[in-house]
Design a protein around this motif. Structure first.
Motif, PDB file in Angstrom:
ATOM      1  N   ASP A 101     -34.002 122.843  -1.721  1.00  0.00           N
ATOM      2  CA  ASP A 101     -33.410 123.523  -3.012  1.00  0.00           C
ATOM      3  C   ASP A 101     -33.788 122.442  -4.120  1.00  0.00           C
ATOM      4  O   ASP A 101     -33.412 121.343  -4.035  1.00  0.00           O
ATOM      5  N   PRO A 102     -34.678 123.042  -5.073  1.00  0.00           N
ATOM      6  CA  PRO A 102     -35.121 122.150  -6.022  1.00  0.00           C
ATOM      7  C   PRO A 102     -33.995 121.604  -6.912  1.00  0.00           C
ATOM      8  O   PRO A 102     -33.975 120.580  -7.620  1.00  0.00           O
ATOM      9  N   ASP A 103     -32.807 122.235  -7.031  1.00  0.00           N
ATOM     10  CA  ASP A 103     -31.550 121.901  -7.724  1.00  0.00           C
ATOM     11  C   ASP A 103     -30.776 120.780  -7.064  1.00  0.00           C
ATOM     12  O   ASP A 103     -29.860 120.251  -8.136  1.00  0.00           O
ATOM     13  N   THR A 104     -30.790 120.396  -6.002  1.00  0.00           N
ATOM     14  CA  THR A 104     -30.237 119.533  -5.319  1.00  0.00           C
ATOM     15  C   THR A 104     -30.557 118.217  -5.468  1.00  0.00           C
ATOM     16  O   THR A 104     -29.894 117.331  -5.132  1.00  0.00           O
ATOM     17  N   ASP A 105     -31.829 118.060  -5.718  1.00  0.00           N
ATOM     18  CA  ASP A 105     -32.432 116.645  -5.757  1.00  0.00           C
ATOM     19  C   ASP A 105     -32.219 115.857  -4.341  1.00  0.00           C
ATOM     20  O   ASP A 105     -32.086 114.786  -4.355  1.00  0.00           O
ATOM     21  N   GLY A 106     -32.247 116.819  -3.413  1.00  0.00           N
ATOM     22  CA  GLY A 106     -32.257 116.011  -1.892  1.00  0.00           C
ATOM     23  C   GLY A 106     -30.627 115.483  -1.538  1.00  0.00           C
ATOM     24  O   GLY A 106     -30.537 114.847  -0.596  1.00  0.00           O
ATOM     25  N   ALA A 107     -29.727 116.184  -2.346  1.00  0.00           N
ATOM     26  CA  ALA A 107     -28.393 116.202  -2.188  1.00  0.00           C
ATOM     27  C   ALA A 107     -28.156 116.664  -0.790  1.00  0.00           C
ATOM     28  O   ALA A 107     -28.606 117.824  -0.691  1.00  0.00           O
ATOM     29  N   ALA A 108     -26.948 116.157  -0.047  1.00  0.00           N
ATOM     30  CA  ALA A 108     -26.697 116.894   1.524  1.00  0.00           C
ATOM     31  C   ALA A 108     -25.797 118.100   0.748  1.00  0.00           C
ATOM     32  O   ALA A 108     -25.003 117.986  -0.032  1.00  0.00           O
ATOM     33  N   PRO A 109     -25.705 119.061   1.544  1.00  0.00           N
ATOM     34  CA  PRO A 109     -24.632 119.922   1.468  1.00  0.00           C
ATOM     35  C   PRO A 109     -23.180 119.779   1.517  1.00  0.00           C
ATOM     36  O   PRO A 109     -22.905 118.680   2.258  1.00  0.00           O
ATOM     37  N   THR A 110     -22.221 120.414   0.643  1.00  0.00           N
ATOM     38  CA  THR A 110     -21.203 119.987   0.720  1.00  0.00           C
ATOM     39  C   THR A 110     -20.218 120.864   1.550  1.00  0.00           C
ATOM     40  O   THR A 110     -20.408 122.150   1.394  1.00  0.00           O
ATOM     41  N   THR A 111     -19.372 120.413   2.435  1.00  0.00           N
ATOM     42  CA  THR A 111     -18.533 121.163   3.432  1.00  0.00           C
ATOM     43  C   THR A 111     -17.201 121.409   2.619  1.00  0.00           C
ATOM     44  O   THR A 111     -16.553 120.479   2.254  1.00  0.00           O
ATOM     45  N   CYS A 112     -16.641 122.610   2.623  1.00  0.00           N
ATOM     46  CA  CYS A 112     -15.478 123.033   2.010  1.00  0.00           C
ATOM     47  C   CYS A 112     -14.369 122.491   2.871  1.00  0.00           C
ATOM     48  O   CYS A 112     -14.168 122.786   3.973  1.00  0.00           O
ATOM     49  N   PRO A 113     -13.314 121.854   2.190  1.00  0.00           N
ATOM     50  CA  PRO A 113     -12.272 121.298   3.040  1.00  0.00           C
ATOM     51  C   PRO A 113     -11.390 122.278   3.375  1.00  0.00           C
ATOM     52  O   PRO A 113     -10.577 122.186   4.289  1.00  0.00           O
ATOM     53  N   CYS A 115     -12.089 125.821   4.005  1.00  0.00           N
ATOM     54  CA  CYS A 115     -12.395 126.897   5.030  1.00  0.00           C
ATOM     55  C   CYS A 115     -13.680 126.297   5.981  1.00  0.00           C
ATOM     56  O   CYS A 115     -14.083 126.748   6.882  1.00  0.00           O
ATOM     57  N   GLY A 116     -14.265 125.369   5.520  1.00  0.00           N
ATOM     58  CA  GLY A 116     -15.420 124.488   6.445  1.00  0.00           C
ATOM     59  C   GLY A 116     -16.789 124.914   6.097  1.00  0.00           C
ATOM     60  O   GLY A 116     -17.494 124.715   6.901  1.00  0.00           O
ATOM     61  N   ALA A 117     -16.798 126.132   5.097  1.00  0.00           N
ATOM     62  CA  ALA A 117     -18.247 126.608   4.755  1.00  0.00           C
ATOM     63  C   ALA A 117     -19.109 125.640   4.268  1.00  0.00           C
ATOM     64  O   ALA A 117     -18.597 124.699   3.534  1.00  0.00           O
ATOM     65  N   GLU A 118     -20.292 125.687   4.411  1.00  0.00           N
ATOM     66  CA  GLU A 118     -21.309 124.683   4.083  1.00  0.00           C
ATOM     67  C   GLU A 118     -21.929 125.217   2.473  1.00  0.00           C
ATOM     68  O   GLU A 118     -22.285 126.522   2.142  1.00  0.00           O
ATOM     69  N   ASN A 119     -21.873 124.412   1.481  1.00  0.00           N
ATOM     70  CA  ASN A 119     -22.066 124.909  -0.055  1.00  0.00           C
ATOM     71  C   ASN A 119     -23.186 124.095  -0.411  1.00  0.00           C
ATOM     72  O   ASN A 119     -23.397 122.652   0.153  1.00  0.00           O
ATOM     73  N   ASN A 120     -23.793 124.562  -1.275  1.00  0.00           N
ATOM     74  CA  ASN A 120     -24.962 123.710  -2.071  1.00  0.00           C
ATOM     75  C   ASN A 120     -24.413 122.499  -2.870  1.00  0.00           C
ATOM     76  O   ASN A 120     -23.086 122.787  -3.138  1.00  0.00           O
ATOM     77  N   ALA A 121     -24.940 121.369  -2.793  1.00  0.00           N
ATOM     78  CA  ALA A 121     -24.337 120.158  -3.416  1.00  0.00           C
ATOM     79  C   ALA A 121     -23.907 120.324  -5.052  1.00  0.00           C
ATOM     80  O   ALA A 121     -22.992 119.810  -5.371  1.00  0.00           O
ATOM     81  N   ARG A 122     -24.516 121.274  -5.563  1.00  0.00           N
ATOM     82  CA  ARG A 122     -24.368 121.514  -7.042  1.00  0.00           C
ATOM     83  C   ARG A 122     -23.142 122.282  -7.262  1.00  0.00           C
ATOM     84  O   ARG A 122     -22.662 122.444  -8.330  1.00  0.00           O
ATOM     85  N   PHE A 123     -22.479 123.090  -6.337  1.00  0.00           N
ATOM     86  CA  PHE A 123     -21.601 123.848  -6.460  1.00  0.00           C
ATOM     87  C   PHE A 123     -20.227 123.127  -6.718  1.00  0.00           C
ATOM     88  O   PHE A 123     -20.009 122.178  -6.249  1.00  0.00           O
ATOM     89  N   THR A 124     -19.331 123.877  -7.491  1.00  0.00           N
ATOM     90  CA  THR A 124     -18.050 123.066  -7.674  1.00  0.00           C
ATOM     91  C   THR A 124     -16.834 123.870  -7.170  1.00  0.00           C
ATOM     92  O   THR A 124     -15.802 123.398  -6.919  1.00  0.00           O
ATOM     93  N   PHE A 125     -17.394 125.092  -6.789  1.00  0.00           N
ATOM     94  CA  PHE A 125     -16.360 125.967  -5.952  1.00  0.00           C
ATOM     95  C   PHE A 125     -17.113 126.522  -4.531  1.00  0.00           C
ATOM     96  O   PHE A 125     -18.361 126.811  -4.678  1.00  0.00           O
ATOM     97  N   CYS A 126     -16.299 126.759  -3.664  1.00  0.00           N
ATOM     98  CA  CYS A 126     -16.670 126.973  -2.791  1.00  0.00           C
ATOM     99  C   CYS A 126     -17.070 128.673  -2.435  1.00  0.00           C
ATOM    100  O   CYS A 126     -16.699 129.428  -3.090  1.00  0.00           O
ATOM    101  N   ARG A 127     -18.322 128.830  -1.821  1.00  0.00           N
ATOM    102  CA  ARG A 127     -19.020 130.195  -1.888  1.00  0.00           C
ATOM    103  C   ARG A 127     -18.114 131.221  -1.036  1.00  0.00           C
ATOM    104  O   ARG A 127     -18.240 132.485  -1.409  1.00  0.00           O
ATOM    105  N   GLU A 128     -17.268 130.803  -0.094  1.00  0.00           N
ATOM    106  CA  GLU A 128     -16.622 131.707   0.640  1.00  0.00           C
ATOM    107  C   GLU A 128     -15.161 132.021   0.068  1.00  0.00           C
ATOM    108  O   GLU A 128     -14.781 133.034   0.149  1.00  0.00           O
ATOM    109  N   CYS A 129     -14.564 130.848  -0.225  1.00  0.00           N
ATOM    110  CA  CYS A 129     -12.983 130.983  -0.380  1.00  0.00           C
ATOM    111  C   CYS A 129     -12.682 130.762  -1.712  1.00  0.00           C
ATOM    112  O   CYS A 129     -11.558 130.640  -2.150  1.00  0.00           O
ATOM    113  N   ALA A 130     -13.704 129.964  -2.552  1.00  0.00           N
ATOM    114  CA  ALA A 130     -13.360 129.784  -3.919  1.00  0.00           C
ATOM    115  C   ALA A 130     -12.670 128.508  -4.220  1.00  0.00           C
ATOM    116  O   ALA A 130     -12.135 128.149  -5.247  1.00  0.00           O
ATOM    117  N   ALA A 131     -12.369 127.730  -3.120  1.00  0.00           N
ATOM    118  CA  ALA A 131     -11.731 126.574  -3.192  1.00  0.00           C
ATOM    119  C   ALA A 131     -12.518 125.426  -3.972  1.00  0.00           C
ATOM    120  O   ALA A 131     -13.639 125.483  -3.829  1.00  0.00           O
TER     121      ALA A 131
END
Length: 97
Positions: free
Chosen positions: A61-73, A75-91
């Motif tokens: 993903d060109p927007d992440t600059d090589g950053a690792a994906p973030t795991t939601c604390p 629900c455990g869903a894998e999210n893009n590093a630039r996300f501020t809220f979880c794509r599954e549960c909105a935490a």
């Protein structure tokens, strides 16, 4: 001769019939296309599951600059590093949870 209520009902009924006709034609076309695709899959003319060229999880993903994906604390869903809220549960994600 005709009062305004009758004219209104006739016009509304005619418009509803036209909309119903267009809707039925569209649904029939969708149904036929689905049957054709199913037949083509059964006969092996097209692959059962094809990758979407626009959305490819393996490409960087060109927007992440090589950053690792973030795991939601939450629900455990894998999210893009630039996300501020979880794509599954909105935490909230990140240091200020």
């Amino acid at each position: 001769m005709f009062d305004i209520g009758t004219v209104y009902l006739l016009a509304t009924g005619a418009l509803l019939l036209v909309a119903l006709g267009v809707g039925v034609r569209t649904l029939v076309a969708i149904f036929r296309e689905g049957r054709e695709r199913s037949r083509n899959r059964r006969e092996g003319e097209i692959e059962r599951y094809t990758e979407d060229p626009v959305y490819d999880r393996d490409s960087p993903d060109p927007d992440t600059d090589g950053a690792a994906p973030t795991t939601c604390p939450q629900c455990g869903a894998e999210n893009n590093a630039r996300f501020t809220f979880c794509r599954e549960c909105a935490a909230p994600l990140g240091p200020n949870q």
